[in-house]
Design an enzyme around this catalytic site. Sequence first.
Site, PDB file in Angstrom:
ATOM      1  N   GLY A  10       0.883   6.992   2.479  1.00  0.00           N
ATOM      2  CA  GLY A  10      -0.067   7.282   2.172  1.00  0.00           C
ATOM      3  C   GLY A  10      -1.502   7.224   3.870  1.00  0.00           C
ATOM      4  N   HIS A  22      -1.992  -6.649  -3.147  1.00  0.00           N
ATOM      5  CA  HIS A  22      -2.121  -5.658  -3.827  1.00  0.00           C
ATOM      6  C   HIS A  22      -1.467  -5.215  -5.075  1.00  0.00           C
ATOM      7  CE1 HIS A  22      -2.043  -1.065  -1.613  1.00  0.00           C
ATOM      8  NE2 HIS A  22      -1.497  -1.003  -3.298  1.00  0.00           N
ATOM      9  N   ARG A  41       4.459  11.506  20.318  1.00  0.00           N
ATOM     10  CA  ARG A  41       2.977  11.921  21.033  1.00  0.00           C
ATOM     11  C   ARG A  41       1.406  11.584  19.550  1.00  0.00           C
ATOM     12  NH1 ARG A  41       6.836  15.603  22.594  1.00  0.00           N
ATOM     13  NH2 ARG A  41       6.649  16.819  21.190  1.00  0.00           N
ATOM     14  N   HIS A  74      -4.683   5.516   2.820  1.00  0.00           N
ATOM     15  CA  HIS A  74      -4.708   6.446   2.956  1.00  0.00           C
ATOM     16  C   HIS A  74      -5.524   7.587   4.035  1.00  0.00           C
ATOM     17  CE1 HIS A  74      -2.334   5.841  -1.519  1.00  0.00           C
ATOM     18  NE2 HIS A  74      -3.399   4.984  -1.109  1.00  0.00           N
ATOM     19  N   ASP A  90      10.552  -2.922  -1.157  1.00  0.00           N
ATOM     20  CA  ASP A  90      11.132  -2.469  -2.383  1.00  0.00           C
ATOM     21  C   ASP A  90      12.730  -1.903  -1.968  1.00  0.00           C
ATOM     22  OD1 ASP A  90       9.924  -0.020  -2.010  1.00  0.00           O
ATOM     23  OD2 ASP A  90       9.268   0.175  -4.244  1.00  0.00           O
ATOM     24  N   ASP A 148       2.211  -3.979  -5.011  1.00  0.00           N
ATOM     25  CA  ASP A 148       1.753  -2.316  -5.447  1.00  0.00           C
ATOM     26  C   ASP A 148       2.633  -1.316  -6.460  1.00  0.00           C
ATOM     27  OD1 ASP A 148       0.110   0.148  -5.357  1.00  0.00           O
ATOM     28  OD2 ASP A 148       1.500   1.175  -3.645  1.00  0.00           O
ATOM     29  N   HIS A 178      -1.741  -3.164  -8.700  1.00  0.00           N
ATOM     30  CA  HIS A 178      -2.697  -2.642  -9.434  1.00  0.00           C
ATOM     31  C   HIS A 178      -2.601  -3.035 -11.250  1.00  0.00           C
ATOM     32  CE1 HIS A 178      -3.674   0.173  -7.005  1.00  0.00           C
ATOM     33  NE2 HIS A 178      -2.752   0.364  -6.892  1.00  0.00           N
TER      34      HIS A 178
END
Length: 379
Positions: free
Chosen positions: A215, A54, A222, A190, A243, A269, A56
């Site tokens: 996300g 993962h 609960r 997400h 991180d 990420d 980008h």
Amino acid sequence: MRIQGKRVWIAGQFIAAQMEIEDGAISRIHGYGAGPADQDYGDKRIVPGFIDIHTHGAYDFDTNDGRPEGLRNWMKRIPEEGVTAILPTTVTQMPDVLTKAVANVAAVVKEGYEGAEILGIHFEGPFLDMEYKGAQPPEAIASASVEQFKKYQEAAQGLIKYITLAPERDPDHALTRYCSTHGVVVSMGHSAATYEQALLGIANGATSMTHVYNGMTPYHHRKPGLVGTAFRVRDIYGEIICDGCHSHLAALNNFFTAKGRDYSIMISDSLRAKHCPPGGEYQLGGHDIEIGEDGLARLKGTDTIAGSTLNMNRGLKILVEQALVPFDTALNSCTINPARCLGVDHRKGKIAAGCDADLVVLDDDYSVLQTWCRGRAML
């Protein structure tokens, strides 16, 4: 060629060993000093190459840019932090941008490149929950659609190997079932999914979870939600950004304690700003972001976290030295676990005869002294 060291990570421990490498793979493993060595790393640690599923971008390149030269530069340079295999990751955007992005990855794979191996594409979005979209562009969030995904996969020439989606936004789990039966790992993220909705996602083929804690709804005793699902269902994979900012060190320790050594996956990420000078102007999904002194990326003018600039070797150090995660568990999370998740553990994620010669030589402070990508020295 023969590479040897007195601390080679084999079978979950360090042993003195010599690796014989032919055609980019480990052909045999001998005892240390079994023959003349081309490279002797002595007491330095030799571990399997890191796998980032993962990420980008870096070096001022983002997967969504769709520029072949940017992708090639990224793959050639990323071994500097020990990464030998990768899933370039998209971010939610309009169909034309995503189509161009995945087509670019496919073209580079077909035409050739150097460095870290592209194992496929991580398709993060656009089939996400609006409330927990994070920094994903809201104007591009879309309903899950098998037909639309097929178009993306066609443009990618079958290279989409991992998808992040919100299970509660996938009607009748149609896309989850399609992907899971067509060689694509489904990761839930997400998402505002309840514990019960998450279990149905798993029942219909989801096998992973995207950046646990981030996300998704916060854990409540609960209302366990996705976080509680990650803790309770120990045999599905869970990504986590290590991180120390996206998640507190104590939360990292809690996660690894619950997941154990076999199903946790460290991810960066990372954004295009990684390995770039501080103070630059960047974008994510067409929106402006800024990099703070803590290394975190945020949507400009807000507190919304938009990604990281984490180096994988630094993530390993944070896990072991600060979050106090056992070394074998931490190392598994960036080597054999992502390899198993993607179904490539027959050749990636471990040091063994028959596997690719993907190796990282670490100093005691976790700095990378050398990275070997399929038998080629990269630094």
